[in-house]
Design a protein around this motif. Structure first.
Motif, PDB file in Angstrom:
ATOM      1  N   VAL A   5      -4.565  44.563 -13.356  1.00 38.01           N
ATOM      2  CA  VAL A   5      -3.433  44.788 -12.778  1.00 38.01           C
ATOM      3  C   VAL A   5      -3.118  46.188 -12.672  1.00 38.01           C
ATOM      4  N   GLY A   6      -2.296  46.592 -11.715  1.00 36.95           N
ATOM      5  CA  GLY A   6      -1.742  47.804 -11.464  1.00 36.95           C
ATOM      6  C   GLY A   6      -2.752  48.958 -10.937  1.00 36.95           C
ATOM      7  N   LYS A   7      -4.073  48.635 -10.708  1.00 34.97           N
ATOM      8  CA  LYS A   7      -4.989  49.304 -10.044  1.00 34.97           C
ATOM      9  C   LYS A   7      -4.886  49.619  -8.686  1.00 34.97           C
ATOM     10  N   ILE A   8      -4.844  51.087  -8.345  1.00 35.34           N
ATOM     11  CA  ILE A   8      -4.540  51.697  -6.966  1.00 35.34           C
ATOM     12  C   ILE A   8      -5.843  51.296  -6.091  1.00 35.34           C
ATOM     13  N   LEU A   9      -5.697  50.529  -5.065  1.00 32.46           N
ATOM     14  CA  LEU A   9      -6.635  50.060  -4.199  1.00 32.46           C
ATOM     15  C   LEU A   9      -6.910  50.897  -2.966  1.00 32.46           C
ATOM     16  N   GLN A  10      -5.782  51.549  -2.437  1.00 28.64           N
ATOM     17  CA  GLN A  10      -6.013  52.679  -1.277  1.00 28.64           C
ATOM     18  C   GLN A  10      -4.658  53.194  -1.113  1.00 28.64           C
ATOM     19  N   VAL A  11      -4.576  54.460  -0.566  1.00 28.17           N
ATOM     20  CA  VAL A  11      -3.563  55.605  -0.317  1.00 28.17           C
ATOM     21  C   VAL A  11      -3.719  55.749   1.005  1.00 28.17           C
ATOM     22  N   GLN A  12      -2.670  55.493   1.578  1.00 28.14           N
ATOM     23  CA  GLN A  12      -2.310  56.146   3.008  1.00 28.14           C
ATOM     24  C   GLN A  12      -1.245  57.208   3.127  1.00 28.14           C
ATOM     25  N   ASN A  13      -1.313  58.416   3.895  1.00 23.49           N
ATOM     26  CA  ASN A  13      -0.269  59.345   3.950  1.00 23.49           C
ATOM     27  C   ASN A  13      -0.250  59.971   5.161  1.00 23.49           C
ATOM     28  N   ALA A  14       1.220  60.117   5.811  1.00 27.95           N
ATOM     29  CA  ALA A  14       1.323  60.845   6.999  1.00 27.95           C
ATOM     30  C   ALA A  14       2.243  62.034   6.742  1.00 27.95           C
ATOM     31  N   ASN A  15       1.986  63.264   7.228  1.00 24.14           N
ATOM     32  CA  ASN A  15       2.870  64.347   7.151  1.00 24.14           C
ATOM     33  C   ASN A  15       3.383  64.591   8.498  1.00 24.14           C
ATOM     34  N   PHE A  16       4.640  65.034   8.843  1.00 19.57           N
ATOM     35  CA  PHE A  16       5.373  65.368  10.101  1.00 19.57           C
ATOM     36  C   PHE A  16       5.983  66.842   9.895  1.00 19.57           C
ATOM     37  N   GLU A  17       5.695  67.371  10.945  1.00 16.73           N
ATOM     38  CA  GLU A  17       6.163  68.830  11.228  1.00 16.73           C
ATOM     39  C   GLU A  17       7.356  68.764  12.193  1.00 16.73           C
ATOM     40  N   THR A  18       7.517  67.492  13.010  1.00 18.26           N
ATOM     41  CA  THR A  18       8.829  67.483  13.873  1.00 18.26           C
ATOM     42  C   THR A  18      10.257  66.926  13.175  1.00 18.26           C
ATOM     43  N   GLU A  19      11.109  66.898  14.126  1.00 20.89           N
ATOM     44  CA  GLU A  19      12.450  66.345  13.307  1.00 20.89           C
ATOM     45  C   GLU A  19      12.805  65.174  14.461  1.00 20.89           C
ATOM     46  N   THR A  20      13.832  64.490  13.953  1.00 24.00           N
ATOM     47  CA  THR A  20      14.557  63.692  14.580  1.00 24.00           C
ATOM     48  C   THR A  20      16.165  64.150  14.484  1.00 24.00           C
ATOM     49  N   SER A  21      16.994  63.891  15.477  1.00 22.16           N
ATOM     50  CA  SER A  21      18.571  64.364  15.221  1.00 22.16           C
ATOM     51  C   SER A  21      19.300  63.117  16.033  1.00 22.16           C
ATOM     52  N   THR A  22      20.465  62.983  15.511  1.00 20.56           N
ATOM     53  CA  THR A  22      21.291  61.738  15.998  1.00 20.56           C
ATOM     54  C   THR A  22      22.765  61.965  15.796  1.00 20.56           C
ATOM     55  N   THR A  23      23.527  61.810  16.645  1.00 19.58           N
ATOM     56  CA  THR A  23      25.130  61.969  16.407  1.00 19.58           C
ATOM     57  C   THR A  23      25.671  60.405  16.521  1.00 19.58           C
ATOM     58  N   SER A  24      24.560  59.629  16.687  1.00 15.56           N
ATOM     59  CA  SER A  24      24.866  58.214  16.916  1.00 15.56           C
ATOM     60  C   SER A  24      25.189  57.431  15.562  1.00 15.56           C
ATOM     61  N   THR A  25      26.202  56.462  15.730  1.00 17.89           N
ATOM     62  CA  THR A  25      26.147  55.570  14.389  1.00 17.89           C
ATOM     63  C   THR A  25      25.098  54.199  14.456  1.00 17.89           C
ATOM     64  N   THR A  26      24.428  54.437  15.718  1.00 16.84           N
ATOM     65  CA  THR A  26      23.642  53.048  15.715  1.00 16.84           C
ATOM     66  C   THR A  26      22.319  53.695  14.878  1.00 16.84           C
ATOM     67  N   LEU A  27      21.798  52.782  14.056  1.00 18.13           N
ATOM     68  CA  LEU A  27      20.309  53.119  13.401  1.00 18.13           C
ATOM     69  C   LEU A  27      19.280  53.420  14.675  1.00 18.13           C
ATOM     70  N   ALA A  28      18.655  54.682  14.247  1.00 15.36           N
ATOM     71  CA  ALA A  28      17.449  55.018  15.185  1.00 15.36           C
ATOM     72  C   ALA A  28      16.136  55.273  14.397  1.00 15.36           C
ATOM     73  N   ALA A  29      15.092  55.116  14.988  1.00 17.52           N
ATOM     74  CA  ALA A  29      13.750  55.501  14.199  1.00 17.52           C
ATOM     75  C   ALA A  29      13.579  56.930  14.252  1.00 17.52           C
ATOM     76  N   THR A  30      13.030  57.305  13.074  1.00 18.34           N
ATOM     77  CA  THR A  30      12.642  58.853  13.067  1.00 18.34           C
ATOM     78  C   THR A  30      11.060  58.936  13.240  1.00 18.34           C
ATOM     79  N   GLU A  31      10.829  60.184  13.146  1.00 14.59           N
ATOM     80  CA  GLU A  31       9.294  60.398  13.321  1.00 14.59           C
ATOM     81  C   GLU A  31       8.523  60.021  12.023  1.00 14.59           C
ATOM     82  N   ILE A  32       9.345  59.454  11.007  1.00 14.59           N
ATOM     83  CA  ILE A  32       8.409  59.216   9.656  1.00 14.59           C
ATOM     84  C   ILE A  32       8.184  57.800   9.614  1.00 14.59           C
ATOM     85  N   VAL A  33       6.828  57.587   9.809  1.00 17.13           N
ATOM     86  CA  VAL A  33       6.194  56.198   9.819  1.00 17.13           C
ATOM     87  C   VAL A  33       4.743  56.293   9.607  1.00 17.13           C
TER      88      VAL A  33
END
Length: 153
Positions: free
Chosen positions: A1-29
């Motif tokens: 129990v508790g053994k790590i089976l796999q790891v996925q990692n993603a790094n991003f150099e871009t950015e997302t900006s908003t002035t909206s009060t509506t939820l928006a997806a960022t680049e982080i996925v």
């Protein structure tokens, strides 16, 4: 129990900006496909929030992690709505900008062997802060998301 089976990692150099009060997806996925429906997923997100205030006394924003299973569409998973995730206040009204490190760590139980996507969503919190901007991935600062499958049996 508790053994790590796999790891996925993603790094991003871009950015997302908003002035909206509506939820928006960022680049982080990122996506992981659990090997067992009993597996847990440890989600770790790291990014810089920048708040640029045009003329008022403060800026505020919300962040959420949304999950999608098997391409079925995103829905909220880790909810920070109702709690201020980022709030900056000043004593005097003036133009200013601030960058703050932000980390989210939680464990999820998707109960599937289909591909699971996790994405950071965010929104500005106040309708009346015209010109204020909330940004992820401030310049010269990378963002990242790490997904770890943990044996749940």
């Amino acid at each position: 129990v508790g053994k790590i089976l796999q790891v996925q990692n993603a790094n991003f150099e871009t950015e997302t900006s908003t002035t909206s009060t509506t939820l928006a997806a960022t680049e982080i996925v990122d996506q992981i496909t659990p090997s067992s429906s009993d597996s847990k997923i440890l989600v770790i997100c790291n990014f810089i929030w920048t708040c640029t205030e045009s003329s008022g006394l403060g800026g505020r924003g919300f962040v959420e992690i949304h999950r999608q299973i098997g391409g079925g569409g995103y829905s909220g998973r880790y909810q920070d709505v109702g709690n201020v995730s980022l709030q900056i206040r000043r004593a005097t009204a003036a133009e200013w900008s601030v960058a703050i490190p932000y980390n989210i760590i939680f464990t999820d139980s998707p109960s599937t062997t289909s591909a699971v996507d996790y994405a950071v969503y965010f929104a500005h919190a106040w309708n009346n802060d015209v010109g204020d901007t909330i940004t992820t991935g401030a310049s010269a600062h990378d963002s990242s998301i790490t997904l770890m499958e943990i044996d749940g049996s």
